[in-house]
Design a protein around this motif. Structure first.
Motif, PDB file in Angstrom:
ATOM      1  N   THR A   1       0.991  -1.235  -0.058  1.00  0.00           N
ATOM      2  CA  THR A   1      -0.055   0.027  -0.193  1.00  0.00           C
ATOM      3  C   THR A   1       1.044   1.204  -0.014  1.00  0.00           C
ATOM      4  OG1 THR A   1      -1.778  -1.072   1.273  1.00  0.00           O
ATOM      5  CG2 THR A   1      -1.720   1.291   1.221  1.00  0.00           C
ATOM      6  N   GLU A   2       1.890   1.113   1.111  1.00  0.00           N
ATOM      7  CA  GLU A   2       2.733   2.436   0.795  1.00  0.00           C
ATOM      8  C   GLU A   2       3.454   2.327  -0.456  1.00  0.00           C
ATOM      9  OE1 GLU A   2       3.157   4.714   3.304  1.00  0.00           O
ATOM     10  OE2 GLU A   2       2.320   3.760   5.154  1.00  0.00           O
ATOM     11  N   PHE A   3       3.857   1.492  -0.965  1.00  0.00           N
ATOM     12  CA  PHE A   3       4.593   1.690  -2.179  1.00  0.00           C
ATOM     13  C   PHE A   3       3.757   2.244  -3.206  1.00  0.00           C
ATOM     14  CE2 PHE A   3       6.370   0.298  -6.412  1.00  0.00           C
ATOM     15  CZ  PHE A   3       7.734   0.358  -6.226  1.00  0.00           C
ATOM     16  N   GLU A   4       2.683   1.663  -3.524  1.00  0.00           N
ATOM     17  CA  GLU A   4       1.770   2.105  -4.678  1.00  0.00           C
ATOM     18  C   GLU A   4       1.415   3.576  -4.276  1.00  0.00           C
ATOM     19  OE1 GLU A   4      -0.554  -1.968  -5.191  1.00  0.00           O
ATOM     20  OE2 GLU A   4      -1.634  -0.202  -3.935  1.00  0.00           O
ATOM     21  N   LYS A   5       1.477   4.041  -3.086  1.00  0.00           N
ATOM     22  CA  LYS A   5       1.034   5.572  -2.540  1.00  0.00           C
ATOM     23  C   LYS A   5       2.296   6.292  -3.081  1.00  0.00           C
ATOM     24  CE  LYS A   5       1.008   6.796   1.492  1.00  0.00           C
ATOM     25  NZ  LYS A   5       0.652   6.828   2.974  1.00  0.00           N
ATOM     26  N   ARG A   6       3.446   6.065  -2.923  1.00  0.00           N
ATOM     27  CA  ARG A   6       4.565   6.733  -2.934  1.00  0.00           C
ATOM     28  C   ARG A   6       5.317   6.669  -4.399  1.00  0.00           C
ATOM     29  NH1 ARG A   6       6.604   8.084   2.472  1.00  0.00           N
ATOM     30  NH2 ARG A   6       5.419   7.085   4.174  1.00  0.00           N
ATOM     31  N   ARG A   7       5.326   5.600  -4.818  1.00  0.00           N
ATOM     32  CA  ARG A   7       5.880   5.219  -6.005  1.00  0.00           C
ATOM     33  C   ARG A   7       5.109   5.245  -7.418  1.00  0.00           C
ATOM     34  NH1 ARG A   7       9.372   5.768  -2.557  1.00  0.00           N
ATOM     35  NH2 ARG A   7       9.095   7.831  -3.115  1.00  0.00           N
ATOM     36  N   GLY A   8       3.675   5.190  -7.056  1.00  0.00           N
ATOM     37  CA  GLY A   8       2.753   5.285  -8.231  1.00  0.00           C
ATOM     38  C   GLY A   8       2.391   4.033  -9.170  1.00  0.00           C
ATOM     39  N   TYR A   9       2.962   2.872  -8.767  1.00  0.00           N
ATOM     40  CA  TYR A   9       2.613   1.656  -9.445  1.00  0.00           C
ATOM     41  C   TYR A   9       2.716   0.429  -8.295  1.00  0.00           C
ATOM     42  CZ  TYR A   9       7.769   0.827  -9.474  1.00  0.00           C
ATOM     43  OH  TYR A   9       8.878   0.459  -9.626  1.00  0.00           O
ATOM     44  N   SER A  10       2.262  -0.532  -8.902  1.00  0.00           N
ATOM     45  CA  SER A  10       2.079  -1.964  -8.013  1.00  0.00           C
ATOM     46  C   SER A  10       3.609  -2.544  -7.762  1.00  0.00           C
ATOM     47  CB  SER A  10       1.090  -2.789  -8.465  1.00  0.00           C
ATOM     48  OG  SER A  10       1.320  -4.068  -7.430  1.00  0.00           O
ATOM     49  N   PRO A  11       4.073  -2.862  -6.974  1.00  0.00           N
ATOM     50  CA  PRO A  11       5.430  -3.550  -6.827  1.00  0.00           C
ATOM     51  C   PRO A  11       5.078  -5.336  -6.970  1.00  0.00           C
ATOM     52  CG  PRO A  11       4.552  -3.266  -4.639  1.00  0.00           C
ATOM     53  CD  PRO A  11       3.606  -2.651  -5.473  1.00  0.00           C
ATOM     54  N   LYS A  12       3.982  -5.768  -7.100  1.00  0.00           N
ATOM     55  CA  LYS A  12       3.729  -7.026  -7.081  1.00  0.00           C
ATOM     56  C   LYS A  12       4.444  -7.526  -8.237  1.00  0.00           C
ATOM     57  CE  LYS A  12      -0.669  -7.257  -4.483  1.00  0.00           C
ATOM     58  NZ  LYS A  12      -2.141  -7.346  -4.431  1.00  0.00           N
ATOM     59  N   PRO A  13       4.322  -7.313  -9.599  1.00  0.00           N
ATOM     60  CA  PRO A  13       4.940  -7.975 -10.460  1.00  0.00           C
ATOM     61  C   PRO A  13       6.478  -7.976 -10.561  1.00  0.00           C
ATOM     62  CG  PRO A  13       3.374  -6.509 -11.245  1.00  0.00           C
ATOM     63  CD  PRO A  13       3.426  -5.855  -9.972  1.00  0.00           C
ATOM     64  N   TYR A  14       7.245  -7.191  -9.723  1.00  0.00           N
ATOM     65  CA  TYR A  14       8.513  -7.055  -9.645  1.00  0.00           C
ATOM     66  C   TYR A  14       9.252  -7.754  -8.533  1.00  0.00           C
ATOM     67  CZ  TYR A  14       6.679  -3.714 -12.953  1.00  0.00           C
ATOM     68  OH  TYR A  14       6.234  -3.105 -14.059  1.00  0.00           O
ATOM     69  N   PHE A  15       8.544  -8.219  -7.305  1.00  0.00           N
ATOM     70  CA  PHE A  15       8.987  -8.576  -6.085  1.00  0.00           C
ATOM     71  C   PHE A  15      10.113  -9.716  -6.264  1.00  0.00           C
ATOM     72  CE2 PHE A  15       5.493  -6.956  -3.447  1.00  0.00           C
ATOM     73  CZ  PHE A  15       6.144  -6.054  -2.589  1.00  0.00           C
ATOM     74  N   SER A  16       9.732 -10.437  -7.310  1.00  0.00           N
ATOM     75  CA  SER A  16      10.666 -11.666  -7.524  1.00  0.00           C
ATOM     76  C   SER A  16      11.863 -11.244  -8.011  1.00  0.00           C
ATOM     77  CB  SER A  16       9.915 -12.482  -8.541  1.00  0.00           C
ATOM     78  OG  SER A  16      10.015 -11.947 -10.006  1.00  0.00           O
ATOM     79  N   LEU A  17      11.949  -9.886  -8.676  1.00  0.00           N
ATOM     80  CA  LEU A  17      13.588  -9.634  -9.068  1.00  0.00           C
ATOM     81  C   LEU A  17      14.448  -9.362  -8.021  1.00  0.00           C
ATOM     82  CD1 LEU A  17      12.264  -6.817 -11.586  1.00  0.00           C
ATOM     83  CD2 LEU A  17      13.157  -9.096 -12.117  1.00  0.00           C
ATOM     84  N   LEU A  18      13.657  -9.227  -6.732  1.00  0.00           N
ATOM     85  CA  LEU A  18      14.381  -8.854  -5.295  1.00  0.00           C
ATOM     86  C   LEU A  18      15.270 -10.197  -5.040  1.00  0.00           C
ATOM     87  CD1 LEU A  18      12.200  -6.245  -3.760  1.00  0.00           C
ATOM     88  CD2 LEU A  18      13.967  -5.739  -5.237  1.00  0.00           C
TER      89      LEU A  18
ATOM     90  N   ALA B   1      13.292   3.450   2.839  1.00  0.00           N
ATOM     91  CA  ALA B   1      13.849   4.842   3.490  1.00  0.00           C
ATOM     92  C   ALA B   1      12.843   5.716   4.058  1.00  0.00           C
ATOM     93  CB  ALA B   1      14.929   5.512   2.621  1.00  0.00           C
ATOM     94  N   ASP B   2      11.823   5.892   3.172  1.00  0.00           N
ATOM     95  CA  ASP B   2      10.670   6.639   3.422  1.00  0.00           C
ATOM     96  C   ASP B   2       9.948   6.209   4.544  1.00  0.00           C
ATOM     97  OD1 ASP B   2      11.024   8.422   1.429  1.00  0.00           O
ATOM     98  OD2 ASP B   2       9.687   7.578   0.091  1.00  0.00           O
ATOM     99  N   LEU B   3       9.820   4.797   4.713  1.00  0.00           N
ATOM    100  CA  LEU B   3       8.903   4.386   6.064  1.00  0.00           C
ATOM    101  C   LEU B   3       9.642   4.542   7.142  1.00  0.00           C
ATOM    102  CD1 LEU B   3       7.554   1.091   4.228  1.00  0.00           C
ATOM    103  CD2 LEU B   3       6.528   3.403   4.536  1.00  0.00           C
ATOM    104  N   ILE B   4      10.996   4.160   7.358  1.00  0.00           N
ATOM    105  CA  ILE B   4      11.869   4.173   8.345  1.00  0.00           C
ATOM    106  C   ILE B   4      11.904   5.549   8.911  1.00  0.00           C
ATOM    107  CG2 ILE B   4      14.254   4.267   7.421  1.00  0.00           C
ATOM    108  CD1 ILE B   4      15.013   2.348   9.978  1.00  0.00           C
TER     109      ILE B   4
END
Length: 941
Positions: A298-315, A336-339
């Motif tokens: 939720t935080e990622f979508e709000k702050r970065r403007g897209y869903s991280p779900k398709p990319y999690f596996s890249l990590l 970094a924003d969250l902490i």
């Protein structure tokens, strides 16, 4: 049925690996073409309080200085084994030692004292805290405390759901038509983060919601072959480190605000017990492997403007490509924003509304540490390990010597002081001397240059580590905390701590009553760091030492070193902090009201946010010089809307090129000189310095941390009318003659390796006493000495010698294992060559470790650091029969060696060597002790 997301630029997502590569190639090609086309066709005052030089006072007792001006001590309560009597004994001793405050930290217990332990946060524990606050106030001291037992934040009140979390694993399998598969075996210890399905036709399905409470994935699939990628999260289950009885428990999730609020809520009932605490303290991050939180998507979508779900596996794949770099940057930026927002700002706000300040150690955290330090009331860096100075007789303990890139680094410490300067903080602190040496080997001669280095980095509030709650009657040498240096009541340094504290207090009195005077803002390109640096906290990366991840050729570090070595004064600035700045009277004004910056330097970097480039354009159009080292960055960080953002960046890039205040250079120094940005000649002579403002003038703290300089002429940054020197060892002021060269003042200094001095330039401090240079005859004192060790059992017998060598070499085993004071006595006549001297310097080749010197029955001072020397009035000497007495105290090392060699038990608490092995000194070599070499007399004429 899960929705199918269409593939387009504004909503970036990737499918099967082959499809992902095709899409990535296409996307890169598009924006690379646009980039080429664009390049081708676009050919404080009112907010700051003026502080008076009259606030600078040279007292002869550290206790006369304000609490914050004196050094503080981290006071570890091992097992919370304390009483009012013990607290009074310790605080009284700390006050006598010159400490201004204590930081109370509860930690692990002590063997054999289990029945005396007090449970952390129990009524009895808080009773001891209240007494500590009362007694400290009576002694003109202050108290900080950790908001946890030891570190990191955590404890028995932390539920698993509020504990630290991580990306646990990636499971991948093929499927067609439909899926029914168990993806989680233990739903109490694992959870689904995302389930992504990629078809051979380039389609993507989000199947995350298709998992039931038993961990079973069930869903139909459209026609085609699908690859299913399941990203599973877990709990790190990390417990609080070094916790005390009652303080055990899980470490909190630092990325989730609700976890923090649940943790803080448990302290609400206790606030009355800690009323009067100055600040709440958070130690270095040390949350291992945590790289996720349940609110992340939720935080990622709000702050970065897209869903991280398709990319999690890249990590979780070991791939190096642009797509991974871009998503990794966005991921790390979000963390970094969250902490910053959910932990530090939230905790600071909670603390401030309850009348506490916060002390934050940001290093080690997966953040932009510049922003983290800026959000705390008192930013605190750390001096860890020895610096390995090139100063004769400042030794390095081989047990704690570190690789060069891991040594204390001024450029890393400047993150804390830069943030403090930008935010207008009055105090910047440091955890000081952690693992400087192995146990019982720490000498003040090793600590002093480390402290001087911190002062140069902008620190003005020294916290020494450490002391414990050792009973005064416990077995020798008492209890020590595991990171080595002991500045507590049983330490062999304690007799000389008043002098060391006085030295620190005199300097901090000056540094705290002056204002920052840095001319340059150096941009910190965190996007390059987030995009490229290797991982060490799960998929995250801690910022612990600048060169650790990048090597010494990281352009940011290279530019910072160049500015430092050229004599410029500068602060770092982040993207966030830059956005909060304004222009006032032709200079840059920071959010904290500091308005003295004359230029911005951007190191060679690849990526820069569009908003940052726009701000630089704004500065340049307002007349602020903007200097790009080597190149103007030509890429944007992150993944979302890459083409559009790159288009905007390149447009701004072309605009900024045409502004007259903008330079792209290979030699920053030449441009800064053209702009008349002040620089000082101290670094060119091998000296380190920090310059600050005081009234209408300047103040310089200068230290010699190398062997390149002894004496010589130095060019200052402008023309001054009066220079007054202040020796922080003696407290004496001197008038320094000036000469003029090319509209700048020159001075001549005599500053031996290891020495420090303060210069006041046109700021109201004046002296009629001329600055002393000891350039007369250097006369060795050749005489016989008697060495007496006092009386009592196991005391060495007296020694008569004409050769000043370690007393471990002059007698029997009692001399070898003796730790205490040896008194050297001799007589001498006034040497030929000193008849005209008005002041005389008594100089030692080496003192191991600390000495008080008496001439004809009068104490002329103490020597405890390099250079080992004391100055005195020549009229103290008679022509015949002068009595010289030198009381030398060594460290506890040799006594501990003797105890271990004779298997005398003494270890009551946990103690380990720097590699966390069991601690035993039986195999150590004896430490040299006493006067070694030659004693010299040097006249000032």
């Amino acid at each position: 049925m899960a929705s199918t997301i269409k593939n387009n630029i504004s909503s970036p997502c990737f499918f099967s690996m082959a499809a992902r590569r095709r899409y990535l190639h296409k996307t890169i090609t598009i924006y690379a073409m646009k980039k080429c086309i664009l390049i081708f066709f676009l050919a404080f005052t009112s907010g700051l309080l003026q502080l008076e030089a009259q606030s600078v006072i040279s007292w002869n007792d550290a206790r006369k200085y304000a609490a914050e001006e004196r050094p503080w001590i981290w006071w570890f309560w091992l097992g919370n084994i304390v009483s009012e009597e013990l607290i009074n004994q310790h605080l009284t001793a700390y006050s006598k030692a010159g400490y201004g405050g204590v930081v109370v930290i509860s930690s692990y217990g002590v063997k054999g004292y289990e029945d005396k332990q007090i449970t952390y946060r129990s009524p009895e524990w808080y009773k001891m805290i209240r007494y500590t606050l009362k007694r400290a106030s009576q002694l003109n001291m202050k108290v900080d405390m950790a908001l946890s037992s030891a570190w990191p934040f955590g404890g028995k009140q932390v539920k698993k759901v509020d504990g630290a979390k991580f990306l646990k694993r990636l499971d991948s399998f093929g499927a067609s038509e439909s899926i029914r598969q168990k993806v989680i075996e233990d739903t109490t210890d694992e959870y689904v983060i995302s389930i992504s399905a990629f078809s051979d036709k380039g389609e993507y399905l989000d199947l995350t919601s298709k998992v039931n409470g038993n961990g079973v994935l069930s869903s139909p699939l459209p026609e085609g072959k699908w690859v299913i990628e399941v990203v599973i999260g877990g709990f790190t289950n990390q417990m609080v480190k070094r916790s005390s009885p009652g303080g055990e428990g899980l470490v909190i999730d630092h990325f989730d605000e609700q976890s923090l609020q649940n943790y803080l809520a448990d302290f609400e009932k206790d606030l009355g017990n800690i009323e009067g605490v100055r600040a709440l303290f958070n130690d270095s991050y040390e949350v291992y492997g945590a790289d996720y939180t349940l609110t992340f998507i939720t935080e990622f979508e709000k702050r970065r403007g897209y869903s991280p779900k398709p990319y999690f596996s890249l990590l979780l794949k070991n791939e190096n490509n642009e797509l991974t770099e871009r998503f990794l940057c966005d991921y790390r930026t979000t963390i970094a924003d969250l902490i910053l927002d959910n932990f530090l700002k939230s905790w600071t706000n909670w603390s401030n509304t309850r009348s506490f300040k916060t002390i934050e150690q940001a290093h080690g955290s997966p953040s932009n540490i510049l922003d983290m330090y800026a959000a705390a009331d008192i930013p605190q860096c750390e001096s860890f390990g020895p610096s390995s100075f090139n100063i004769d007789k400042v030794r390095v303990d081989e047990d704690t010597r570190r690789e060069p890139y891991k040594r204390p680094d001024i450029l890393h410490m400047k993150f804390a002081s830069s943030a403090g300067n930008l935010m207008g903080r009055s105090l910047v602190s440091s955890e000081t001397a952690t693992w400087l040496t192995n146990h019982f080997r720490t000498a003040l001669s090793q600590v002093k240059p480390e402290v001087d280095k911190l002062f140069i980095a902008g620190v003005n509030h020294i916290h020494l580590i450490s002391a414990t709650n050792t009973p005064l009657d416990s077995a020798y040498p008492g209890w020590v905390f595991y990171p080595a240096p002991d500045f507590g009541v049983r330490s062999s340094l304690m007799n000389y701590m008043p002098e060391f504290s006085l030295y620190i207090a005199r300097i901090q009195n000056v540094l705290q009553h002056s204002q920052p005077d840095n001319d340059i803002l150096l941009y910190y390109p965190v996007s390059d760091y987030f995009s490229e640096v290797r991982r060490d906290l799960g998929v995250l990366a801690m910022m612990d030492h600048i060169p650790t991840k990048w090597g010494n050729d990281w352009p940011f570090a290279v530019t910072a070193k160049h500015l430092q070595s050229s004599g410029y004064q500068f602060d770092y600035v982040s993207d966030k902090l830059l956005q909060e700045m304004t222009i006032q009277a032709g200079k840059i004004r920071s959010k904290g009201g500091y308005s003295s910056y004359k230029a911005v330097v951007v190191p060679a970097c690849k990526r820069i946010p569009v908003e940052t480039m726009q701000k630089l354009v704004e500065f340049a159009k307002s007349g602020i010089p903007v200097i790009f080292d080597q190149q103007i960055p030509g890429d944007v960080p992150g993944l979302n809307n890459v083409s559009q953002r790159l288009y905007e960046l390149l447009a701004q890039r072309e605009i900024i090129k045409d502004i007259s205040q903008v330079s792209v250079v290979h030699n920053i120094d030449s441009v800064l000189q053209t702009l008349a940005i002040p620089k000082v000649g101290f670094p060119m002579c091998g000296l380190e310095f920090i310059r600050k403002k005081m009234d209408s003038g300047k103040v310089f703290f200068i230290t010699n941390l190398d062997d390149k300089f002894q004496d010589g002429s130095i060019e200052l940054d402008e023309l001054y009318q009066n220079i007054t020197a202040y020796d922080p060892i003696t407290g004496n002021f001197f008038f320094v003659p000036l000469t003029e060269k090319k509209d700048k003042s020159q001075i001549t200094l005599q500053l031996s390796p290891g020495q420090s001095i303060i210069l006041f330039a046109d700021c109201g401090k004046k002296s009629k006493v001329p600055y002393e240079s000891f350039k007369g005859s250097v006369i060795p004192l050749r005489t016989e000495w008697t060495i007496d060790f006092g009386k009592g059992e196991a005391v060495p017998s007296p020694v008569l010698t004409a050769n000043l060598a370690s007393w471990t070499e002059l007698g029997d085993s009692l001399h070898c294992y003796y730790s205490g004071t040896g008194t050297y006595r001799t007589t001498f006549d006034l040497p030929v060559g000193l008849e005209k001297a008005t002041r005389i310097r008594l100089k030692f080749s080496e003192v191991r470790e600390m000495a008080e010197i008496f001439i004809n029955g009068k104490s002329i001072g103490k020597s405890w650091a390099v250079p080992y020397q004391v100055d005195f009035d020549a009229d103290l000497l008679r022509k015949k029969g002068n009595r010289l007495e030198i009381r030398v105290q060594n460290l506890a090392t040799n006594r501990i060696i003797g105890m271990d060699r004779h298997q005398v038990p003494w270890q009551e608490c946990y103690i380990a060597d720097p590699k966390r092995r069991s601690f035993n000194t039986a195999g150590w070599e004896l430490e040299p002790s006493g006067l070694i070499g030659t004693v010299f007399l040097i006249g000032n004429k």
